[in-house]
Write a protein that holds these residues in place. Structure first.
Motif, short mmCIF file in Angstrom:
data_model
loop_
_atom_site.label_atom_id
_atom_site.label_comp_id
_atom_site.label_asym_id
_atom_site.label_seq_id
_atom_site.Cartn_x
_atom_site.Cartn_y
_atom_site.Cartn_z
N MET A 86 23.40 -9.60 -43.26
CA MET A 86 21.88 -8.97 -42.65
C MET A 86 21.25 -8.08 -43.16
O MET A 86 20.04 -8.06 -43.19
N ILE A 87 22.06 -7.22 -44.04
CA ILE A 87 21.20 -6.43 -44.95
C ILE A 87 20.37 -7.02 -46.07
O ILE A 87 19.19 -6.79 -46.27
N ALA A 88 20.95 -8.13 -46.61
CA ALA A 88 20.16 -8.88 -47.65
C ALA A 88 19.22 -9.45 -47.00
O ALA A 88 17.97 -9.48 -47.66
N GLN A 89 18.76 -10.10 -45.81
CA GLN A 89 17.79 -10.58 -44.97
C GLN A 89 16.83 -9.58 -45.00
O GLN A 89 15.42 -9.63 -45.00
N ALA A 90 17.38 -8.40 -44.47
CA ALA A 90 16.28 -7.45 -43.96
C ALA A 90 15.59 -6.84 -45.25
O ALA A 90 14.42 -6.35 -45.11
N LEU A 91 16.23 -6.93 -46.61
CA LEU A 91 15.56 -6.34 -47.74
C LEU A 91 14.95 -7.39 -48.54
O LEU A 91 14.33 -7.12 -49.75
N SER A 92 15.01 -8.55 -48.02
CA SER A 92 14.50 -9.77 -48.94
C SER A 92 12.74 -9.72 -48.78
O SER A 92 12.23 -10.08 -49.85
N GLY A 93 12.09 -8.70 -47.82
CA GLY A 93 10.76 -8.73 -47.95
C GLY A 93 10.04 -7.53 -48.41
O GLY A 93 9.26 -6.94 -47.51
N LEU A 94 10.80 -6.79 -49.10
CA LEU A 94 10.50 -5.22 -49.28
C LEU A 94 9.03 -5.48 -50.23
O LEU A 94 8.82 -6.26 -50.87
N PRO A 95 8.35 -4.13 -49.88
CA PRO A 95 7.05 -4.08 -50.70
C PRO A 95 7.28 -4.16 -52.19
O PRO A 95 8.41 -3.67 -52.47
N ALA A 96 6.16 -4.20 -52.82
CA ALA A 96 6.23 -4.18 -54.32
C ALA A 96 6.49 -2.67 -54.54
O ALA A 96 5.92 -1.85 -54.16
N GLY A 97 7.31 -2.59 -55.69
CA GLY A 97 7.74 -1.07 -56.17
C GLY A 97 8.80 -0.62 -55.37
O GLY A 97 9.36 0.58 -55.79
N VAL A 98 9.31 -1.32 -54.38
CA VAL A 98 10.44 -0.57 -53.62
C VAL A 98 11.72 -1.44 -54.09
O VAL A 98 11.94 -2.65 -53.86
N THR A 99 12.63 -0.89 -54.53
CA THR A 99 14.00 -1.41 -54.87
C THR A 99 14.84 -1.62 -53.92
O THR A 99 14.73 -0.98 -52.81
#
Length: 553
Positions: A68-81
């Protein structure tokens, strides 16, 4: 006390052995650097130990949450690690849990039924295993759903060396489990990682195989997560779903073990402990954490007595961080992926689907639908479906109150369902049992259900003069239920019948008396159903029940 410390120390050492490879693997599964999993296995454990209530909850990174974390972090804005996003996610999860604890919303654990929870866990298990296949095969394919994996697999090849490493690692792990030696099975993942790191570091056997790579100095990066408002708003919906899943799954594990151990679990304390653990993870470079079923069972079997066990686990994890900082760079990723596949598939079973289908097909369908949604759509959508489906099935089951027509078992003062027992009925009184609390979900069906039973009595036994409701199963009557009772009294009065109640529970009776309902509606009340039936008893007639042997009530 001495024996308790010794037992906790041994249990902590045993669980740390399992937690080390899992921390690395689940961080990688979430798309995060391996050290993030190690950070999540240090201070968060101390926070839960201080505020939680279970002495055997194996806290730390969890496979299902990692997906679930991986899916949540898959669309992070540019520049956000991903690391920055994980810290914000952990902070939001902790804050939501803390708010739920403050508002005493520990009943949230009931939002997800067992079929929905099992369907989600099984679907996530299969998806996690599928997501590791490209790593095992040295493929560039990636994705968090089967369609994504299939689409990317068409454009990427595979590597023979990676496949060999992954296949050998899988074979060794499976062999260790089948040898029937529990200690070897527990130590196998750690021994495999150590052996793979040594082989990769000192021989050319791992050339061409993806490795974890050099890690930064393993020192806790204490500090606040990003305060970017847009990032917090973007991750908030995902955080709510992860928080719900983390609490429900953790509470299910800890409650099950508490019952087995004869201990008392405090749901509010569990919420506080999980909230504190995730908040601490957010300021110590970790990832969201929850309770693990496998590690919790291991803590129980290893003899954990108190929450000091988690303190010892954290101490052993800190020692591992110091010892593994250099060697981890040489760890082949296919080996790490193999430990994930074997760990998650070890708890997978199709038996739950078959059992649910045989017992209640609607719940079996919900379980299958949730699993399918995880595989084909997303974990968040599957969790939402599980919550909505659980609530919908509850409403569907309670929308029509079950009203049973009762008769007396000959020679006794016991009254049972005429459709399940050979009983005797009185012509002038209809004995009925309300088998639900009367609330807004079923209140509208009460009048029709009772009138149908009255008509049935009239046709089979005789013309009645009154209707006696056995209220023992009714635990609550809300305003809608009270209105339905008033409408029922009026409907019966229109047919020349009197409404009476028996065996009303104390809390329900208190509410009725508080508003003077019994007097205002001129409804008689009897301490026992038998007393009410005898109040106008005449000759007894046998019912038309075609079952002579007792069955379910």
């Amino acid at each position: 006390m001495k024996h308790s410390w010794r037992a906790d120390l041994i249990a902590g050492a045993v669980v740390a052995v399992l937690l080390i490879p899992q921390s690395l693997a689940y961080a990688m599964l979430a798309g995060l650097p391996p050290q993030v999993g190690l950070y999540a296995s240090l201070l968060p454990l101390l926070a839960y130990a201080a505020l939680g209530s279970s002495p055997v909850l194996g806290l730390g990174p969890v496979a299902v949450l990692a997906l679930m974390i991986a899916q949540a972090l898959s669309g992070l804005p540019a520049g956000v690690t991903p690391e920055a996003g994980a810290l914000v996610l952990a902070a939001e999860i902790g804050a939501l849990m803390a708010l739920a604890a403050l508002l005493r919303l520990d009943a949230l654990s009931s939002l997800l039924s067992v079929p929905a929870l099992r369907g989600f866990e099984n679907g996530a298990t299969l998806m996690i295993a599928a997501s590791q296949l490209p790593v095992l095969l040295g493929s560039a394919a990636a994705g968090f759903t089967l369609p994504d994996l299939a689409r990317t697999a068409m454009t990427g090849g595979w590597g023979l060396s990676s496949t060999v490493w992954g296949a050998v690692a899988l074979a060794l792990l499976l062999m260790s489990r089948r040898m029937g030696l529990p200690l070897l099975a527990r130590l196998a993942p750690l021994l495999l990682l150590l052996g793979a790191m040594a082989l990769s570091a000192f021989t050319p056997a791992a050339q061409g195989v993806a490795q974890v790579g050099a890690l930064p100095t393993l020192a806790l990066p204490l500090g606040l997560p990003s305060l970017d408002r847009a990032l917090w708003l973007q991750l908030l919906p995902s955080a709510a779903l992860v928080a719900l899943m983390a609490f429900v799954s953790s509470f299910a594990v800890s409650e099950s073990l508490a019952q087995r151990r004869g201990e008392k679990l405090l749901p509010a304390a569990e919420l506080r402990g999980l909230a504190a653990a995730n908040l601490v993870a957010a300021v110590s470079g970790g990832m969201p954490v929850a309770g693990s079923f496998s590690r919790s069972i291991l803590l129980h079997e290893a003899g954990s007595r108190t929450r000091w066990t988690l303190v010892f686990v954290a101490a052993f994890m800190a020692l591992a961080m110091l010892l593994l900082a250099g060697p981890l760079a040489h760890l082949p990723k296919p080996v790490l992926a193999a430990t994930i596949v074997v760990a998650v598939l070890g708890g997978f079973t199709l038996r739950h689907y078959a059992e649910a289908w045989r017992y209640a097909r609607a719940e079996g369908l919900l379980m299958a639908a949730v699993s399918t949604t995880v595989l084909l759509w997303s974990a968040g959508a599957a969790l939402a479906l599980g919550v909505v489906g659980s609530i919908a099935l509850l409403i569907q089951r309670t929308a029509q109150p079950h009203v049973a027509r009762l008769g007396r078992v000959p020679g006794t003062q016991h009254y049972r369902n005429v459709e399940r027992y050979a009983v005797e009925c009185q012509p002038e009184v209809v004995g009925l049992r309300i088998d639900e609390s009367l609330v807004f979900t079923n209140a509208r069906g009460l009048v029709d259900a009772v009138l149908a039973r009255v008509q049935e009595h009239r046709e089979r036994v005789g013309a009645p003069a009154r209707v006696l409701l056995l209220m023992a199963p009714v635990n609550h009557i809300d305003v809608s239920g009270l209105t339905a009772l008033q409408e029922l009294r009026a409907a019966l009065a229109a047919e020349g019948l009197r409404l009476e109640l028996s065996e009303v529970k104390g809390p329900v009776l208190d509410r009725l008396r508080a508003v003077g309902w019994l007097e205002a509606q001129d409804v008689s009340l009897y301490l026992s159903h038998h007393e009410g039936m005898q109040a106008g008893e005449h000759a007894l007639r046998p019912s038309l029940a075609d079952m002579d042997a007792p069955g379910q009530l």
